[in-house]
Motif scaffolding. Structure first.
Motif, short mmCIF file in Angstrom:
data_model
loop_
_atom_site.label_atom_id
_atom_site.label_comp_id
_atom_site.label_asym_id
_atom_site.label_seq_id
_atom_site.Cartn_x
_atom_site.Cartn_y
_atom_site.Cartn_z
N HIS A 54 59.18 32.67 31.71
CA HIS A 54 58.60 32.86 33.04
C HIS A 54 59.70 33.23 34.02
N THR A 55 59.76 34.51 34.34
CA THR A 55 60.70 34.99 35.35
C THR A 55 59.90 35.78 36.39
N HIS A 56 60.57 36.17 37.44
CA HIS A 56 59.89 36.99 38.44
C HIS A 56 59.52 38.33 37.80
N TRP A 57 58.35 38.85 38.18
CA TRP A 57 57.86 40.07 37.55
C TRP A 57 58.79 41.26 37.74
N ILE A 58 59.62 41.24 38.77
CA ILE A 58 60.49 42.39 39.02
C ILE A 58 61.55 42.55 37.92
N VAL A 59 61.89 41.45 37.24
CA VAL A 59 62.90 41.53 36.18
C VAL A 59 62.38 42.39 35.03
N SER A 60 61.14 42.16 34.64
CA SER A 60 60.56 42.96 33.54
C SER A 60 60.41 44.42 33.94
N LEU A 61 60.17 44.66 35.22
CA LEU A 61 60.05 46.05 35.67
C LEU A 61 61.37 46.80 35.57
N LEU A 62 62.47 46.08 35.68
CA LEU A 62 63.78 46.72 35.48
C LEU A 62 63.90 47.25 34.05
N GLY A 63 63.34 46.52 33.10
CA GLY A 63 63.32 47.01 31.73
C GLY A 63 62.50 48.28 31.60
N LEU A 64 61.39 48.36 32.33
CA LEU A 64 60.55 49.56 32.28
C LEU A 64 61.25 50.76 32.91
N VAL A 65 62.13 50.51 33.88
CA VAL A 65 62.92 51.62 34.45
C VAL A 65 63.78 52.25 33.36
N LEU A 66 64.41 51.42 32.54
CA LEU A 66 65.22 51.94 31.43
C LEU A 66 64.35 52.68 30.41
N VAL A 67 63.14 52.18 30.18
CA VAL A 67 62.23 52.85 29.25
C VAL A 67 61.85 54.23 29.78
N GLY A 68 61.59 54.33 31.08
CA GLY A 68 61.25 55.63 31.67
C GLY A 68 62.38 56.62 31.53
N PHE A 69 63.61 56.17 31.80
CA PHE A 69 64.77 57.05 31.63
C PHE A 69 64.90 57.50 30.18
N ALA A 70 64.78 56.56 29.25
CA ALA A 70 64.99 56.87 27.84
C ALA A 70 63.92 57.82 27.30
N ALA A 71 62.66 57.56 27.63
CA ALA A 71 61.58 58.41 27.12
C ALA A 71 61.75 59.84 27.60
N ASN A 72 62.09 60.02 28.85
CA ASN A 72 62.29 61.36 29.38
C ASN A 72 63.53 62.02 28.77
N GLU A 73 64.58 61.25 28.59
CA GLU A 73 65.81 61.80 28.03
C GLU A 73 65.64 62.16 26.56
N PHE A 74 64.89 61.36 25.83
CA PHE A 74 64.58 61.69 24.43
C PHE A 74 63.90 63.05 24.36
N ALA A 75 62.87 63.23 25.20
CA ALA A 75 62.11 64.48 25.17
C ALA A 75 63.00 65.66 25.53
N TYR A 76 63.82 65.51 26.55
CA TYR A 76 64.65 66.61 27.03
C TYR A 76 65.71 66.99 26.00
N THR A 77 66.49 66.03 25.55
CA THR A 77 67.62 66.35 24.67
C THR A 77 67.18 66.71 23.26
N LEU A 78 66.19 66.02 22.73
CA LEU A 78 65.79 66.27 21.35
C LEU A 78 65.02 67.58 21.23
N ASN A 79 64.20 67.91 22.22
CA ASN A 79 63.56 69.23 22.20
C ASN A 79 64.61 70.33 22.24
N GLY A 80 65.61 70.15 23.10
CA GLY A 80 66.69 71.12 23.17
C GLY A 80 67.50 71.19 21.89
N TYR A 81 67.68 70.05 21.24
CA TYR A 81 68.43 70.02 19.98
C TYR A 81 67.73 70.83 18.90
N LEU A 82 66.40 70.70 18.83
CA LEU A 82 65.66 71.51 17.86
C LEU A 82 65.74 72.98 18.19
#
Length: 261
Positions: free
Chosen positions: A146-174
């Protein structure tokens, strides 16, 4: 000039592992070649699986975040606002682009060829970011923690960065690896990504209610942790895999012949 064009066409026909002639052959290439590449090319298989899983998480969260933040007493409408955290992470992809420009400039100044592997630094950053973000999200939410909800949202910020970066770099790699066959390789990736993204919401709610948000999140975080080794695999063995691939090797030879001018 006409003789030169004829020689180019003859060379392409002689070296290409996949030539075509006529409408029937064109249709065969449109439908069969993406399937062939998607089932036989190790780079395309790995990139498609990684990209599809990371992108599919966004669709997984369309159902699971309602379960997670419902434990904070949020309504379904309020829970959907947690997607803002994922959106906040997307613009952070601009920072790896500065490094990419730096690497490209140094390569050109030293008169060295730019390899596809030189452009996946963002993937090397995004892979651990995805794992860290998912672990942080999974173990800062009820019922076990049980932590403040904003802590878990910080994890989702990293997920958003990673998902977008995966799509950008891996599409370019192919695209860089298969050049003349880029459309077929990206078609194979898009098909798998669409299939995975479509299936994720079908079991997300059941997964997070049955296992609990902490355990369910840990399952996908564990998969993301396995992805952390893949940037090093591509950086160390990517060129070898491309040279052993019939399609990627053909792309390399054509680029050397015509693309470096």
């Amino acid at each position: 000039m006409q003789l030169e064009k004829k020689n180019i066409k003859d060379l392409e026909a002689a070296e290409s592992p996949d030539t075509m002639s006529g409408t029937r052959e064109l249709l065969r290439v449109i439908f069969w070649r993406p399937i062939r590449l998607g089932c036989t090319e190790p780079i395309i298989i790995l990139v498609s699986l990684i990209n599809a899983t990371a992108w599919g998480l966004i669709y997984l969260f369309t159902e699971s975040l309602i379960v997670v933040y419902g434990q904070y007493g949020w309504s379904s409408r309020t829970s959907s606002l947690s997607f803002i955290a994922i959106a906040i992470g997307v613009p952070f992809s601009i920072f790896p682009r500065f490094w990419d420009v730096h690497v490209m400039r140094n390569k050109r100044n030293e008169s060295r060829n730019v390899e596809p592997e030189d452009k996946i630094t963002g993937f090397a950053l995004a892979a651990p970011s995805l794992a860290i973000g998912l672990w942080l999200f999974s173990w800062t939410i009820p019922p076990y923690v049980h932590t403040h909800w904003i802590v878990s949202l910080l994890g989702l910020v990293l997920v958003g960065f990673a998902a977008n970066e995966f799509a950008y770099t891996l599409n370019g790699y192919l695209s860089d690896s298969y050049t003349v066959y880029a459309s077929s390789s990206l078609a194979a990736l898009a098909f798998l990504r669409g299939m995975v993204s479509g299936m994720m919401p079908l079991f997300a709610r059941q997964m997070f209610t049955g296992l609990g948000p902490n355990v369910a999140g840990s399952v996908i975080a564990g998969v993301a942790t396995l992805f952390c080794v893949m940037p090093f695999v591509f950086l160390k063995y990517g060129k070898t895999m491309r040279e052993r691939s019939q399609f990627a090797r053909q792309s390399i030879e054509m680029n050397k012949e015509y693309g470096d001018d």
